[in-house]
Design a protein around this motif. Structure first.
Motif, PDB file in Angstrom:
ATOM      1  N   GLN A  37       0.924  -1.229  -0.089  1.00 43.43           N
ATOM      2  CA  GLN A  37       0.045   0.207  -0.116  1.00 43.43           C
ATOM      3  C   GLN A  37       0.798   1.232  -0.110  1.00 43.43           C
ATOM      4  O   GLN A  37       1.113   1.651   0.935  1.00 43.43           O
ATOM      5  CB  GLN A  37      -0.826   0.159   1.204  1.00 43.43           C
ATOM      6  CG  GLN A  37      -1.781  -1.476   1.414  1.00 43.43           C
ATOM      7  CD  GLN A  37      -2.550  -1.818  -0.001  1.00 43.43           C
ATOM      8  OE1 GLN A  37      -3.222  -0.786  -0.563  1.00 43.43           O
ATOM      9  NE2 GLN A  37      -2.401  -2.869  -0.354  1.00 43.43           N
ATOM     10  N   ARG A  38       1.608   1.565  -1.338  1.00 42.78           N
ATOM     11  CA  ARG A  38       2.257   2.396  -1.500  1.00 42.78           C
ATOM     12  C   ARG A  38       2.152   3.979  -2.048  1.00 42.78           C
ATOM     13  O   ARG A  38       0.853   3.884  -2.601  1.00 42.78           O
ATOM     14  CB  ARG A  38       3.534   1.987  -2.202  1.00 42.78           C
ATOM     15  CG  ARG A  38       4.296   0.701  -1.786  1.00 42.78           C
ATOM     16  CD  ARG A  38       5.203   1.028  -0.603  1.00 42.78           C
ATOM     17  NE  ARG A  38       6.037   2.082  -0.762  1.00 42.78           N
ATOM     18  CZ  ARG A  38       6.997   1.832  -1.639  1.00 42.78           C
ATOM     19  NH1 ARG A  38       7.455   0.902  -2.295  1.00 42.78           N
ATOM     20  NH2 ARG A  38       8.068   3.088  -1.618  1.00 42.78           N
TER      21      ARG A  38
ATOM     22  N   ASP B 223       6.978  14.608   5.285  1.00 41.86           N
ATOM     23  CA  ASP B 223       5.517  14.453   4.499  1.00 41.86           C
ATOM     24  C   ASP B 223       5.417  13.299   3.997  1.00 41.86           C
ATOM     25  O   ASP B 223       4.149  12.618   4.024  1.00 41.86           O
ATOM     26  CB  ASP B 223       5.540  15.726   3.504  1.00 41.86           C
ATOM     27  CG  ASP B 223       5.269  16.935   4.185  1.00 41.86           C
ATOM     28  OD1 ASP B 223       4.901  17.218   5.362  1.00 41.86           O
ATOM     29  OD2 ASP B 223       5.738  17.986   3.536  1.00 41.86           O
ATOM     30  N   LEU B 224       6.599  12.763   3.290  1.00 40.29           N
ATOM     31  CA  LEU B 224       6.283  11.205   2.636  1.00 40.29           C
ATOM     32  C   LEU B 224       5.819  10.152   3.630  1.00 40.29           C
ATOM     33  O   LEU B 224       5.004   9.401   3.493  1.00 40.29           O
ATOM     34  CB  LEU B 224       7.637  10.870   1.785  1.00 40.29           C
ATOM     35  CG  LEU B 224       7.732   9.503   1.442  1.00 40.29           C
ATOM     36  CD1 LEU B 224       6.564   9.470   0.168  1.00 40.29           C
ATOM     37  CD2 LEU B 224       9.215   9.345   0.915  1.00 40.29           C
ATOM     38  N   LEU B 225       6.790  10.322   4.838  1.00 39.67           N
ATOM     39  CA  LEU B 225       6.347   9.145   5.740  1.00 39.67           C
ATOM     40  C   LEU B 225       4.986   9.465   6.031  1.00 39.67           C
ATOM     41  O   LEU B 225       4.311   8.326   6.258  1.00 39.67           O
ATOM     42  CB  LEU B 225       7.253   9.155   6.968  1.00 39.67           C
ATOM     43  CG  LEU B 225       8.652   8.841   6.479  1.00 39.67           C
ATOM     44  CD1 LEU B 225       9.732   9.345   7.625  1.00 39.67           C
ATOM     45  CD2 LEU B 225       8.908   7.345   6.372  1.00 39.67           C
ATOM     46  N   ALA B 226       4.375  10.377   6.513  1.00 39.68           N
ATOM     47  CA  ALA B 226       2.892  10.591   6.903  1.00 39.68           C
ATOM     48  C   ALA B 226       2.185  10.126   6.039  1.00 39.68           C
ATOM     49  O   ALA B 226       1.035   9.475   6.143  1.00 39.68           O
ATOM     50  CB  ALA B 226       2.768  12.032   7.269  1.00 39.68           C
ATOM     51  N   ALA B 227       2.324  10.547   4.633  1.00 36.73           N
ATOM     52  CA  ALA B 227       1.342   9.980   3.574  1.00 36.73           C
ATOM     53  C   ALA B 227       1.518   8.565   3.415  1.00 36.73           C
ATOM     54  O   ALA B 227       0.532   7.717   3.157  1.00 36.73           O
ATOM     55  CB  ALA B 227       1.935  10.547   2.306  1.00 36.73           C
ATOM     56  N   GLU B 228       2.561   7.794   3.562  1.00 35.51           N
ATOM     57  CA  GLU B 228       2.812   6.168   3.367  1.00 35.51           C
ATOM     58  C   GLU B 228       2.044   5.732   4.660  1.00 35.51           C
ATOM     59  O   GLU B 228       1.307   4.753   4.356  1.00 35.51           O
ATOM     60  CB  GLU B 228       4.300   5.802   3.559  1.00 35.51           C
ATOM     61  CG  GLU B 228       5.253   6.396   2.310  1.00 35.51           C
ATOM     62  CD  GLU B 228       4.772   5.489   1.030  1.00 35.51           C
ATOM     63  OE1 GLU B 228       4.328   4.373   1.350  1.00 35.51           O
ATOM     64  OE2 GLU B 228       5.189   5.751  -0.047  1.00 35.51           O
TER      65      GLU B 228
ATOM     66  N   ALA C  28      -1.623   6.151   3.963  1.00 36.75           N
ATOM     67  CA  ALA C  28      -2.311   5.032   2.948  1.00 36.75           C
ATOM     68  C   ALA C  28      -2.256   3.511   3.606  1.00 36.75           C
ATOM     69  O   ALA C  28      -3.280   2.912   3.403  1.00 36.75           O
ATOM     70  CB  ALA C  28      -0.983   5.027   1.642  1.00 36.75           C
ATOM     71  N   ARG C  29      -1.480   3.230   4.391  1.00 36.36           N
ATOM     72  CA  ARG C  29      -1.336   1.953   4.914  1.00 36.36           C
ATOM     73  C   ARG C  29      -2.490   1.846   5.942  1.00 36.36           C
ATOM     74  O   ARG C  29      -3.206   0.804   5.903  1.00 36.36           O
ATOM     75  CB  ARG C  29       0.016   1.623   5.702  1.00 36.36           C
ATOM     76  CG  ARG C  29       0.896   1.208   4.601  1.00 36.36           C
ATOM     77  CD  ARG C  29       2.181   0.827   5.354  1.00 36.36           C
ATOM     78  NE  ARG C  29       3.338   0.433   4.162  1.00 36.36           N
ATOM     79  CZ  ARG C  29       4.047   1.287   3.750  1.00 36.36           C
ATOM     80  NH1 ARG C  29       4.038   2.743   3.892  1.00 36.36           N
ATOM     81  NH2 ARG C  29       5.025   0.804   2.839  1.00 36.36           N
ATOM     82  N   GLU C  30      -2.808   2.642   6.782  1.00 39.84           N
ATOM     83  CA  GLU C  30      -3.688   2.857   7.740  1.00 39.84           C
ATOM     84  C   GLU C  30      -5.303   2.681   7.187  1.00 39.84           C
ATOM     85  O   GLU C  30      -6.191   2.399   7.433  1.00 39.84           O
ATOM     86  CB  GLU C  30      -3.644   3.942   8.765  1.00 39.84           C
ATOM     87  CG  GLU C  30      -2.419   3.449   9.583  1.00 39.84           C
ATOM     88  CD  GLU C  30      -1.912   4.716  10.556  1.00 39.84           C
ATOM     89  OE1 GLU C  30      -2.651   5.863  10.658  1.00 39.84           O
ATOM     90  OE2 GLU C  30      -0.819   4.603  10.860  1.00 39.84           O
ATOM     91  N   ALA C  31      -5.305   3.436   5.941  1.00 42.83           N
ATOM     92  CA  ALA C  31      -6.488   3.589   5.148  1.00 42.83           C
ATOM     93  C   ALA C  31      -6.762   2.277   4.592  1.00 42.83           C
ATOM     94  O   ALA C  31      -8.140   1.790   4.655  1.00 42.83           O
ATOM     95  CB  ALA C  31      -6.539   4.762   4.095  1.00 42.83           C
ATOM     96  N   TRP C  32      -5.888   1.476   4.124  1.00 41.84           N
ATOM     97  CA  TRP C  32      -6.184   0.335   3.490  1.00 41.84           C
ATOM     98  C   TRP C  32      -6.485  -0.547   4.667  1.00 41.84           C
ATOM     99  O   TRP C  32      -7.474  -1.265   4.632  1.00 41.84           O
ATOM    100  CB  TRP C  32      -4.969  -0.330   2.805  1.00 41.84           C
ATOM    101  CG  TRP C  32      -4.885  -1.668   2.321  1.00 41.84           C
ATOM    102  CD1 TRP C  32      -5.607  -2.159   1.260  1.00 41.84           C
ATOM    103  CD2 TRP C  32      -4.622  -3.024   3.288  1.00 41.84           C
ATOM    104  NE1 TRP C  32      -5.521  -3.282   1.165  1.00 41.84           N
ATOM    105  CE2 TRP C  32      -4.828  -3.926   2.452  1.00 41.84           C
ATOM    106  CE3 TRP C  32      -3.930  -2.814   4.353  1.00 41.84           C
ATOM    107  CZ2 TRP C  32      -4.702  -5.148   2.777  1.00 41.84           C
ATOM    108  CZ3 TRP C  32      -3.457  -4.427   4.676  1.00 41.84           C
ATOM    109  CH2 TRP C  32      -4.004  -5.335   3.952  1.00 41.84           C
TER     110      TRP C  32
END
Length: 144
Positions: free
Chosen positions: A29-30, A103-108, A111-115
């Protein structure tokens, strides 16, 4: 072999496979596939432990320093880490995260938590309770 030993061995086998499959699905989930999982691991270590030397980062990631040097060079080229002089050792540098890396780490993570949240909604309330309890046990197994 006693029955409990067989049961424990079977559980270990099943749990190992399930955790590996789950981990693989979660890693997939990237947000940005141009950043490798190795890069993300190094960035996550810097986020968790703060700025450090490349050697310290290699130690945390359990890789050889030359391998970590290549990772750091790539991350610096992407604008995700900075190098600053070490405060007490002029031969060393300290690697830190940029705002873009944060920002990238937060977005990653989002994404994983949403999945995962979506998948958890597919379960019954009882199944989610079992997983909540299991997460505590798994943390214990992991030594946390």
């Amino acid at each position: 072999m006693p029955r409990t030993t067989l049961d424990t061995a079977a559980l270990a086998h099943d749990l190992r496979l399930s955790v590996m499959r789950f981990s693989r699905r979660l890693r997939n989930q990237r947000v940005d596939t141009s950043v490798t999982l190795t890069h993300l691991a190094a960035l996550s270590t810097l986020k968790r432990h703060g700025p450090m030397s490349p050697g310290e980062l290699a130690g945390h990631e359990r890789v050889q320093p030359p391998s970590m040097t290549r990772v750091v060079v790539a991350l610096e080229g992407m604008g995700l880490v900075t190098r600053t002089p070490h405060p007490t050792d002029g031969r060393q540098v300290v690697i830190g995260l940029t705002d873009a890396a944060e920002d990238l780490l937060a977005a990653e993570a989002r994404a994983r938590e949403a999945w995962l949240s979506g998948r958890l909604h597919e379960l019954t309330a009882e199944e989610r309770t079992v997983l909540r309890d299991a997460s505590v046990i798994m943390e214990k197994l992991a030594g946390g």
